[in-house]
Design a protein around this motif. Structure first.
Motif, PDB file in Angstrom:
ATOM      1  N   ILE A 270       0.852  -1.194   0.000  1.00  0.00           N
ATOM      2  CA  ILE A 270       0.000   0.000   0.000  1.00  0.00           C
ATOM      3  C   ILE A 270       0.888   1.244   0.000  1.00  0.00           C
ATOM      4  O   ILE A 270       0.647   2.214  -0.742  1.00  0.00           O
ATOM      5  N   GLY A 271       1.936   1.227   0.836  1.00  0.00           N
ATOM      6  CA  GLY A 271       2.882   2.342   0.871  1.00  0.00           C
ATOM      7  C   GLY A 271       3.572   2.558  -0.462  1.00  0.00           C
ATOM      8  O   GLY A 271       3.777   3.701  -0.893  1.00  0.00           O
ATOM      9  N   ASP A 272       3.909   1.460  -1.143  1.00  0.00           N
ATOM     10  CA  ASP A 272       4.526   1.571  -2.471  1.00  0.00           C
ATOM     11  C   ASP A 272       3.570   2.257  -3.450  1.00  0.00           C
ATOM     12  O   ASP A 272       3.990   3.090  -4.264  1.00  0.00           O
ATOM     13  N   MET A 273       2.293   1.904  -3.368  1.00  0.00           N
ATOM     14  CA  MET A 273       1.307   2.509  -4.253  1.00  0.00           C
ATOM     15  C   MET A 273       1.130   3.992  -3.946  1.00  0.00           C
ATOM     16  O   MET A 273       0.958   4.805  -4.858  1.00  0.00           O
ATOM     17  N   VAL A 274       1.164   4.329  -2.665  1.00  0.00           N
ATOM     18  CA  VAL A 274       1.053   5.742  -2.277  1.00  0.00           C
ATOM     19  C   VAL A 274       2.239   6.524  -2.825  1.00  0.00           C
ATOM     20  O   VAL A 274       2.079   7.583  -3.449  1.00  0.00           O
ATOM     21  N   ASN A 275       3.439   6.001  -2.620  1.00  0.00           N
ATOM     22  CA  ASN A 275       4.651   6.700  -3.067  1.00  0.00           C
ATOM     23  C   ASN A 275       4.713   6.831  -4.580  1.00  0.00           C
ATOM     24  O   ASN A 275       5.188   7.846  -5.108  1.00  0.00           O
ATOM     25  N   GLY A 276       4.224   5.802  -5.270  1.00  0.00           N
ATOM     26  CA  GLY A 276       4.261   5.843  -6.728  1.00  0.00           C
ATOM     27  C   GLY A 276       3.043   6.485  -7.350  1.00  0.00           C
ATOM     28  O   GLY A 276       2.972   6.627  -8.573  1.00  0.00           O
ATOM     29  N   ARG A 277       2.060   6.834  -6.512  1.00  0.00           N
ATOM     30  CA  ARG A 277       0.792   7.399  -7.004  1.00  0.00           C
ATOM     31  C   ARG A 277       0.162   6.476  -8.045  1.00  0.00           C
ATOM     32  O   ARG A 277      -0.150   6.876  -9.167  1.00  0.00           O
ATOM     33  N   PHE A 278      -0.016   5.222  -7.633  1.00  0.00           N
ATOM     34  CA  PHE A 278      -0.496   4.195  -8.553  1.00  0.00           C
ATOM     35  C   PHE A 278      -2.001   3.964  -8.485  1.00  0.00           C
ATOM     36  O   PHE A 278      -2.498   2.935  -8.901  1.00  0.00           O
ATOM     37  N   GLY A 279      -2.743   4.902  -7.913  1.00  0.00           N
ATOM     38  CA  GLY A 279      -4.207   4.820  -7.987  1.00  0.00           C
ATOM     39  C   GLY A 279      -4.858   4.000  -6.900  1.00  0.00           C
ATOM     40  O   GLY A 279      -5.603   3.053  -7.191  1.00  0.00           O
ATOM     41  N   LEU A 280      -4.600   4.370  -5.644  1.00  0.00           N
ATOM     42  CA  LEU A 280      -5.287   3.699  -4.535  1.00  0.00           C
ATOM     43  C   LEU A 280      -6.795   3.886  -4.639  1.00  0.00           C
ATOM     44  O   LEU A 280      -7.271   4.944  -5.048  1.00  0.00           O
ATOM     45  N   ALA A 281      -7.535   2.856  -4.238  1.00  0.00           N
ATOM     46  CA  ALA A 281      -8.989   2.932  -4.198  1.00  0.00           C
ATOM     47  C   ALA A 281      -9.480   2.117  -3.008  1.00  0.00           C
ATOM     48  O   ALA A 281      -8.703   1.385  -2.384  1.00  0.00           O
ATOM     49  N   SER A 282     -10.737   2.243  -2.693  1.00  0.00           N
ATOM     50  CA  SER A 282     -11.297   1.495  -1.562  1.00  0.00           C
ATOM     51  C   SER A 282     -11.055   0.001  -1.707  1.00  0.00           C
ATOM     52  O   SER A 282     -10.699  -0.687  -0.743  1.00  0.00           O
ATOM     53  N   CYS A 283     -11.247  -0.508  -2.938  1.00  0.00           N
ATOM     54  CA  CYS A 283     -11.110  -1.949  -3.165  1.00  0.00           C
ATOM     55  C   CYS A 283      -9.692  -2.444  -2.906  1.00  0.00           C
ATOM     56  O   CYS A 283      -9.485  -3.620  -2.624  1.00  0.00           O
ATOM     57  N   THR A 284      -8.698  -1.547  -2.984  1.00  0.00           N
ATOM     58  CA  THR A 284      -7.316  -1.936  -2.707  1.00  0.00           C
ATOM     59  C   THR A 284      -7.174  -2.410  -1.270  1.00  0.00           C
ATOM     60  O   THR A 284      -6.400  -3.327  -0.971  1.00  0.00           O
ATOM     61  N   PHE A 285      -7.939  -1.801  -0.372  1.00  0.00           N
ATOM     62  CA  PHE A 285      -7.847  -2.108   1.053  1.00  0.00           C
ATOM     63  C   PHE A 285      -8.757  -3.255   1.481  1.00  0.00           C
ATOM     64  O   PHE A 285      -8.601  -3.781   2.591  1.00  0.00           O
ATOM     65  N   HIS A 286      -9.704  -3.632   0.646  1.00  0.00           N
ATOM     66  CA  HIS A 286     -10.684  -4.643   1.045  1.00  0.00           C
ATOM     67  C   HIS A 286     -10.069  -5.955   1.518  1.00  0.00           C
ATOM     68  O   HIS A 286     -10.484  -6.485   2.566  1.00  0.00           O
ATOM     69  N   PRO A 287      -9.101  -6.537   0.795  1.00  0.00           N
ATOM     70  CA  PRO A 287      -8.543  -7.819   1.270  1.00  0.00           C
ATOM     71  C   PRO A 287      -7.908  -7.711   2.654  1.00  0.00           C
ATOM     72  O   PRO A 287      -7.969  -8.661   3.447  1.00  0.00           O
ATOM     73  N   ILE A 288      -7.307  -6.547   2.948  1.00  0.00           N
ATOM     74  CA  ILE A 288      -6.646  -6.358   4.243  1.00  0.00           C
ATOM     75  C   ILE A 288      -7.688  -6.286   5.359  1.00  0.00           C
ATOM     76  O   ILE A 288      -7.571  -6.962   6.387  1.00  0.00           O
ATOM     77  N   ILE A 289      -8.711  -5.466   5.162  1.00  0.00           N
ATOM     78  CA  ILE A 289      -9.770  -5.336   6.176  1.00  0.00           C
ATOM     79  C   ILE A 289     -10.482  -6.671   6.372  1.00  0.00           C
ATOM     80  O   ILE A 289     -10.772  -7.082   7.501  1.00  0.00           O
ATOM     81  N   ASN A 290     -10.744  -7.354   5.278  1.00  0.00           N
ATOM     82  CA  ASN A 290     -11.411  -8.659   5.346  1.00  0.00           C
ATOM     83  C   ASN A 290     -10.588  -9.651   6.156  1.00  0.00           C
ATOM     84  O   ASN A 290     -11.113 -10.348   7.040  1.00  0.00           O
ATOM     85  N   ALA A 291      -9.291  -9.720   5.868  1.00  0.00           N
ATOM     86  CA  ALA A 291      -8.410 -10.663   6.567  1.00  0.00           C
ATOM     87  C   ALA A 291      -8.339 -10.352   8.061  1.00  0.00           C
ATOM     88  O   ALA A 291      -8.384 -11.257   8.901  1.00  0.00           O
ATOM     89  N   LEU A 292      -8.247  -9.082   8.405  1.00  0.00           N
ATOM     90  CA  LEU A 292      -8.128  -8.688   9.812  1.00  0.00           C
ATOM     91  C   LEU A 292      -9.426  -8.949  10.581  1.00  0.00           C
ATOM     92  O   LEU A 292      -9.402  -9.463  11.704  1.00  0.00           O
ATOM     93  N   THR A 293     -10.562  -8.590   9.994  1.00  0.00           N
ATOM     94  CA  THR A 293     -11.837  -8.784  10.704  1.00  0.00           C
ATOM     95  C   THR A 293     -12.161 -10.272  10.846  1.00  0.00           C
ATOM     96  O   THR A 293     -12.765 -10.687  11.838  1.00  0.00           O
ATOM     97  N   LYS A 294     -11.759 -11.091   9.875  1.00  0.00           N
ATOM     98  CA  LYS A 294     -11.995 -12.536   9.983  1.00  0.00           C
ATOM     99  C   LYS A 294     -11.214 -13.125  11.153  1.00  0.00           C
ATOM    100  O   LYS A 294     -11.650 -14.094  11.780  1.00  0.00           O
TER     101      LYS A 294
END
Length: 332
Positions: free
Chosen positions: A130-154
């Motif tokens: 995620i940090g790499d995408m932020v630094n490279g401005r590679f187009g973060l979106a809500s769906c980028t974070f979904h797998p992380i939130i899903n894994a943590l809440t599970k």
């Protein structure tokens, strides 16, 4: 004939221009032979290249597959596993991904890799990407974070998941309904009414409208709390708002009715929805019949199986055998 030929060539060139515009420059793939490719073929080629440490070929294949409309899948980075080579392979991927074609190709490659890391339980590494995408401005979106939130809440790591949500906000990424649904599902599965209410309040404050999965989680929560009546009320509200009902939502209700011993009510519930969706009927009636047989409620099971037969619904082998060999012996 020549006019048609020129028109065909012009259309082909225009199509190529559109592909380049949305997916980056089309580059030849030196590994895959010419001709029509499939998603599985690309996944296999990337697996072989990644396993052999040929990450330059991985990069070229990631570019080529999008141009061929063979988008990434959950198997794309399957070569990345929790083995001794994990760390070096991940570093090689971090090195080549910024050099994939800009736009959708690069963004989707990152998101697919993040999902793979979450499946491996490597949440910290997913956040590094995620940090790499932020630094490279590679187009973060809500769906980028979904797998992380899903894994943590599970894993019931709720506080860590909220930290990820705050990270989304810090990067001006909207917290969408899917993100909230992961929290709701976790709390509802545990039957935690208080925490569920807090999440719903956050959604309301941010103007986030509930969707099908939101209601599915709430029905699950009601059933986990042993409150079938509340589950039915939520289900009716869902239908009133015109939202499609998941098969799983009905399964929650049927399962809880059976646990509570409401056998006749479960049959009535399933029959009330019969005739609207053939696949739903097969799922509901087949599941209910199996549960009734397991509890030796043979008369109710016979009623359901006869209804399936009349409606021409598909039965599993075990249910078909029960119906043909034992139903005739059961008194009406």
């Amino acid at each position: 004939m020549s006019l048609l030929l020129r028109r065909f060539v012009n259309e082909a060139n225009n199509s190529r221009f559109l592909l380049q515009r949305f997916f980056g420059t089309v580059k030849p793939n030196p590994i895959a032979p010419s001709g029509r490719r499939t998603t599985t073929e690309f996944d296999n080629l990337i697996y072989e290249a990644g396993n052999s440490g040929d990450f330059e070929s991985v990069r070229r294949l990631l570019n080529s597959r999008v141009v061929h409309a063979c988008f990434n899948t959950t198997a794309t980075f399957k070569f990345l596993t929790n083995t001794a080579s994990y760390a070096s392979s991940l570093e090689d991927l971090r090195r080549i991904l910024p050099h994939t074609d800009a736009g959708y190709t690069r963004k989707h490659a990152y998101e697919t890799l993040i999902a793979r890391l979450c499946k491996l339980g490597r949440i910290d590494d997913a956040l590094i990407l995620i940090g790499d995408m932020v630094n490279g401005r590679f187009g973060l979106a809500s769906c980028t974070f979904h797998p992380i939130i899903n894994a943590l809440t599970k894993k019931n790591k709720i506080e860590e998941a909220w930290v990820v949500v705050e990270s989304m906000r810090s990067h001006s990424i909207p917290v969408d309904v899917t993100s909230y649904n992961y929290f709701l599902t976790s709390h509802c599965y545990d039957g935690d009414v208080a925490e569920t209410s807090k999440v719903l309040k956050k959604m309301e404050e941010e103007g986030c409208s509930p969707d099908t999965r939101t209601y599915d989680a709430l029905v699950l929560g009601a059933c986990k709390s042993g409150n079938v009546e509340a589950a039915m009320v939520i289900l009716r509200r869902m239908e009133g708002e015109g939202l499609p009902v998941l098969y799983a939502t009905h399964a929650h209700v049927i399962g809880e009715m059976m646990e509570c011993g409401y056998y006749a009510l479960a049959v009535e519930f399933v029959m009330a929805y019969a005739g609207k969706d053939k696949r739903l009927d097969e799922e509901n009636m087949g599941s209910l019949a199996s549960k009734l047989i397991k509890r030796k409620r043979f008369k109710e099971a016979k009623l359901v199986l006869k209804e399936m037969c009349v409606r021409g619904l598909r039965m599993g082998i075990a249910l078909r055998d029960f119906y043909e060999t034992k139903c005739a012996k059961i008194d009406d």
